[in-house]
Scaffold this motif. Structure first.
Motif: not given
Length: 390
Positions: A214, A192-193, A190, A184, A195
């Motif tokens: 993650g 982050t949202h 990114r 990151q 998977k």
């Protein structure tokens, strides 16, 4: 959709607005959601979204047919190295192209850059080596491992799982299969949202494997899961499958397919599993240390080989999930040095080869920092990067 500028508005078709932004990373920003809810957006906010999504502003004011044609052309070019279809193993998750678009584009640019500046590259021997299966899972696994110079004894000889992961990456990159790992703030996008497990990107000389980091939602310890992910994506490269990939390491609801079994045979050979015959949960944990994978992976493999019953396997998987949730979750991470982060995301082999091009004046220090380091390092920090890959 009304675009507001100095108190006046200009209407654009909402389908033009959504077509452009839904097909870019900018479609994940809240300004986009707010604009759809209000039916209007300021020109400043529109310009910001266009910049984030790498969309020329004039396209927002173009006819829908032209916009659709431009989006299709961009998508086709992007998908030259990766399939739009997600390769899912025991998972119902999907990956939208926009979720990984900028990373795909960057890794493809890195492939092209390396091909341009390194004349020593040869045609990759791993790509497609299992395109035609032998009909035997064990034989296919042996063929693939031999092609990268990896053995079961080498993996089991590693003291720690992190050592096994490093070994697998080293063997792949020694055979021109590049490996990029998520870091990151050191990537162009990114994650982050979304998977997903990672992706494979096509190239006849230097295919890329990208390992996403993650939480994957299947309650497994990270390193063991990453090792199996890397094995699975190596199988995809060998079978000429280039796509984003999701997999659920604890799923027994669907048949995960031949790729999953080949990866399992690479890491957990059937003869050794038959020899130790793990049955209890503690057996699975001991075997996971030997094979450098998760206890869940050993459990699923034992189920598929008939070493344990499905009922026993499901019981073990449920207990492993419970144990995972009961452990204190430490999300704090030690800060990573910039040169180590660049090496991890760009990959050691690509970085080393491009440093060679820099030494031969084939590329300038500024271009090296832009293309290889994404400007996360300055020219006066290149020496730190050399030390990081030494």
């Amino acid at each position: 959709m009304d675009v507001m500028l100095n108190g006046t508005s200009v209407s654009i078709p909402v389908q033009v607005f959504t077509t452009l932004l839904d097909n870019s990373v900018a479609g994940t920003y809240k300004d986009y959601e707010h604009a759809l809810a209000r039916g209007s957006i300021s020109f400043a906010d529109l310009s910001n979204l266009a910049h984030r999504g790498e969309i020329p502003i004039p396209l927002f004011f173009a006819p829908l047919a032209l916009v659709q044609a431009q989006v299709e052309a961009k998508t086709q070019k992007l998908l030259a190295g990766i399939s739009k279809e997600t390769f899912a193993v025991g998972s119902r998750s999907r990956v939208e192209l926009r979720d990984v678009e900028l990373i795909v584009k960057d890794l493809i640019r890195k492939q092209q850059l390396l091909r341009k500046h390194d004349t020593t590259l040869s045609r990759n021997r791993v790509v497609g080596i299992l395109h035609k299966s032998s009909g035997s899972i064990d034989t296919d696994a042996t063929t693939l491992m031999s092609s990268i110079g990896l053995t079961h004894d080498m993996l089991r000889g590693c003291r720690r799982k992190t050592d096994a992961l490093a070994l697998m990456i080293e063997r792949l990159e020694s055979n021109q299969v590049l490996v990029s790992q998520s870091v990151q703030n050191y990537m162009p996008q990114r994650l982050t949202h979304v998977k997903f497990s990672g992706m494979t990107i096509r190239d006849t000389k230097v295919p890329f494997i990208f390992l996403a980091g993650g939480d994957h939602g299947d309650q497994q310890e990270p390193i063991g899961r990453t090792i199996f992910t890397l094995a699975l994506m190596t199988v995809l490269v060998a079978r000429k499958i280039f796509a984003p990939m999701t997999w659920d390491g604890g799923s027994v609801e669907t048949d995960p397919g031949v790729e999953y079994d080949i990866a399992g045979a690479m890491l957990m050979p059937s003869d050794r599993l038959a020899e130790i015959r793990p049955v209890s949960l503690e057996d699975m944990k001991r075997a996971s240390d030997e094979f450098k994978v998760t206890a869940s992976a050993v459990t699923v493999r034992a189920m598929r080989l008939g070493v344990i019953s499905q009922e026993t396997g499901i019981s073990h998987l449920n207990e492993l999930r419970t144990e995972f949730f009961s452990q204190p979750q430490n999300n704090a991470r030690s800060p990573i040095r910039p040169e180590n982060a660049v090496r991890k995301y760009s990959g050691r082999e690509l970085t080393k080869r491009m440093l060679g091009a820099l030494d031969q004046s084939s590329i300038s220090p500024g271009e090296f920092c832009r293309s290889v380091c994404l400007n996360r390092l300055r020219p006066n920090q290149i020496g730190d990067l050399r030390k990081a890959i030494a």
